[in-house]
Design a protein around this motif. Structure first.
Motif, short mmCIF file in Angstrom:
data_model
loop_
_atom_site.label_atom_id
_atom_site.label_comp_id
_atom_site.label_asym_id
_atom_site.label_seq_id
_atom_site.Cartn_x
_atom_site.Cartn_y
_atom_site.Cartn_z
N SER A 192 0.87 -1.18 0.00
CA SER A 192 0.00 0.00 0.00
C SER A 192 0.90 1.23 0.00
O SER A 192 2.13 1.10 0.00
CB SER A 192 -0.94 -0.02 1.21
N GLN A 193 0.30 2.42 -0.03
CA GLN A 193 1.09 3.65 -0.10
C GLN A 193 0.63 4.66 0.93
O GLN A 193 -0.57 4.79 1.20
CB GLN A 193 1.00 4.28 -1.48
N VAL A 194 1.62 5.38 1.47
CA VAL A 194 1.36 6.42 2.46
C VAL A 194 1.92 7.74 1.91
O VAL A 194 3.07 7.78 1.44
CB VAL A 194 2.05 6.09 3.81
N ALA A 195 1.10 8.79 1.96
CA ALA A 195 1.53 10.13 1.58
C ALA A 195 1.21 11.06 2.75
O ALA A 195 0.09 11.05 3.27
CB ALA A 195 0.81 10.60 0.32
N ILE A 196 2.21 11.83 3.19
CA ILE A 196 2.04 12.72 4.33
C ILE A 196 2.48 14.12 3.93
O ILE A 196 3.55 14.29 3.34
CB ILE A 196 2.89 12.26 5.54
N THR A 197 1.67 15.12 4.29
CA THR A 197 2.07 16.51 4.11
C THR A 197 2.18 17.17 5.49
O THR A 197 1.45 16.84 6.41
CB THR A 197 1.08 17.31 3.24
N PHE A 198 3.13 18.10 5.59
CA PHE A 198 3.40 18.84 6.81
C PHE A 198 3.30 20.32 6.44
O PHE A 198 4.14 20.83 5.71
CB PHE A 198 4.83 18.54 7.31
N THR A 199 2.26 21.00 6.92
CA THR A 199 2.00 22.39 6.54
C THR A 199 2.03 23.29 7.76
O THR A 199 1.33 23.03 8.75
CB THR A 199 0.61 22.50 5.86
N GLU A 200 2.84 24.35 7.68
CA GLU A 200 2.92 25.29 8.79
C GLU A 200 1.57 25.96 8.99
O GLU A 200 0.90 26.36 8.04
CB GLU A 200 3.99 26.35 8.49
N ALA A 201 1.16 26.04 10.27
CA ALA A 201 -0.10 26.68 10.63
C ALA A 201 0.16 27.52 11.87
O ALA A 201 -0.05 27.08 13.00
CB ALA A 201 -1.17 25.62 10.90
N GLY A 202 0.71 28.72 11.66
CA GLY A 202 1.10 29.56 12.79
C GLY A 202 2.28 28.94 13.50
O GLY A 202 3.30 28.66 12.89
N LYS A 203 2.12 28.68 14.80
CA LYS A 203 3.19 28.05 15.58
C LYS A 203 3.02 26.54 15.64
O LYS A 203 3.63 25.87 16.48
CB LYS A 203 3.22 28.64 16.98
N ALA A 204 2.20 26.00 14.77
CA ALA A 204 1.92 24.57 14.75
C ALA A 204 2.13 24.01 13.34
O ALA A 204 2.46 24.74 12.41
CB ALA A 204 0.48 24.31 15.22
N THR A 205 1.93 22.71 13.22
CA THR A 205 2.03 22.03 11.93
C THR A 205 0.79 21.17 11.73
O THR A 205 0.42 20.38 12.60
CB THR A 205 3.28 21.12 11.86
N GLU A 206 0.17 21.34 10.57
CA GLU A 206 -0.95 20.49 10.20
C GLU A 206 -0.37 19.30 9.44
O GLU A 206 0.34 19.47 8.45
CB GLU A 206 -1.93 21.26 9.31
N VAL A 207 -0.66 18.11 9.94
CA VAL A 207 -0.18 16.87 9.31
C VAL A 207 -1.39 16.16 8.71
O VAL A 207 -2.39 15.93 9.39
CB VAL A 207 0.53 15.95 10.33
N LYS A 208 -1.29 15.85 7.41
CA LYS A 208 -2.34 15.10 6.72
C LYS A 208 -1.70 13.84 6.17
O LYS A 208 -0.77 13.91 5.37
CB LYS A 208 -2.95 15.92 5.59
N LEU A 209 -2.21 12.70 6.60
CA LEU A 209 -1.70 11.40 6.17
C LEU A 209 -2.80 10.67 5.40
O LEU A 209 -3.95 10.60 5.85
CB LEU A 209 -1.27 10.58 7.39
N ARG A 210 -2.43 10.15 4.25
CA ARG A 210 -3.35 9.37 3.40
C ARG A 210 -2.69 8.02 3.15
O ARG A 210 -1.60 7.95 2.58
CB ARG A 210 -3.57 10.11 2.08
N HIS A 211 -3.33 6.96 3.63
CA HIS A 211 -2.82 5.60 3.45
C HIS A 211 -3.82 4.88 2.56
O HIS A 211 -4.97 4.67 2.95
CB HIS A 211 -2.69 4.92 4.82
N GLU A 212 -3.37 4.51 1.34
CA GLU A 212 -4.31 3.94 0.37
C GLU A 212 -3.82 2.64 -0.24
O GLU A 212 -2.66 2.27 -0.07
CB GLU A 212 -4.63 4.95 -0.72
N ALA A 213 -4.75 1.98 -0.93
CA ALA A 213 -4.50 0.70 -1.59
C ALA A 213 -4.36 -0.44 -0.59
O ALA A 213 -3.65 -1.40 -0.81
CB ALA A 213 -3.29 0.76 -2.53
N ILE A 214 -5.08 -0.32 0.53
CA ILE A 214 -5.16 -1.42 1.51
C ILE A 214 -6.33 -2.28 1.08
O ILE A 214 -7.46 -1.79 0.96
CB ILE A 214 -5.37 -0.87 2.94
N LYS A 215 -6.07 -3.55 0.83
CA LYS A 215 -7.04 -4.42 0.16
C LYS A 215 -8.33 -4.71 0.92
O LYS A 215 -9.40 -4.71 0.35
CB LYS A 215 -6.38 -5.75 -0.22
N SER A 216 -8.25 -4.98 2.22
CA SER A 216 -9.47 -5.41 2.93
C SER A 216 -9.98 -4.37 3.91
O SER A 216 -9.22 -3.55 4.43
CB SER A 216 -9.22 -6.72 3.68
N GLU A 217 -11.28 -4.43 4.17
CA GLU A 217 -11.89 -3.51 5.13
C GLU A 217 -11.30 -3.73 6.53
O GLU A 217 -11.01 -2.78 7.25
CB GLU A 217 -13.41 -3.71 5.16
#
Length: 163
Positions: free
Chosen positions: A115-140
């Motif tokens: 499967s694949q994982v894509a993560i973005t790290f975006t500055e948000a003032g004095k913090a960081t917004e982290v968005k992780l997308r993990h896709e192509a996982i076969k089963s529920e």
């Protein structure tokens, strides 16, 4: 009523849905949070959501470089996650492949489909917004496990980078 850090919910996709989406706002700059994902001693401190930790962490941080996080190692078997880095744009983005593997003493190996994982790290003032997308996982069921695992990991990550 305030929500304790340990109770924060980071899983944004419905349990079992494709893709697994996990997001959080962390009180640290993007470089600090990126390091938490890419330096072995940092990963060791937060990656496993349960008590305890990883047996070992190997990271070759370059495109095409391999990574391996060992969860359990006995004489009979080793259980780990592994993959390779597909894209690195420090401290903004990280992408890698992912497999859950069991290797047995007799040399046999059982691995999930990649499967694949894509993560973005975006500055948000004095913090960081982290968005992780993990896709192509076969089963529920596997998506439910991965979603719960990432949610627990993000809880520990929040404790580590926010101190």
């Amino acid at each position: 009523m305030t929500v304790q850090q340990s109770e924060r919910e980071f899983l944004k996709s419905d349990p079992g849905q494709e893709p697994v989406i996990v997001e959080g706002l962390f009180r640290a700059n993007p470089a600090r949070v990126f390091r938490a994902f890419t330096e072995p001693n940092e990963v060791q401190s937060w990656f496993v959501p349960k008590s305890g930790g990883l047996v070992s962490v190997d990271i070759d941080l370059k495109v095409g470089g391999k990574w391996c996080f060992v969860i359990e190692k006995t004489q009979e078997k080793q259980i780990h996650f592994e993959g390779e880095y597909l894209a690195i744009d420090a401290p903004n983005r990280l992408e890698f492949s992912w497999r859950h593997v069991q290797e047995f003493a007799d040399g046999t190996r059982e691995a999930t489909d990649t499967s694949q994982v894509a993560i973005t790290f975006t500055e948000a003032g004095k913090a960081t917004e982290v968005k992780l997308r993990h896709e192509a996982i076969k089963s529920e069921d596997a998506r439910r496990g991965v979603g719960g695992g990432w949610n627990g990991c993000f809880r520990r990550l929040d404790e580590i980078v926010s101190t």
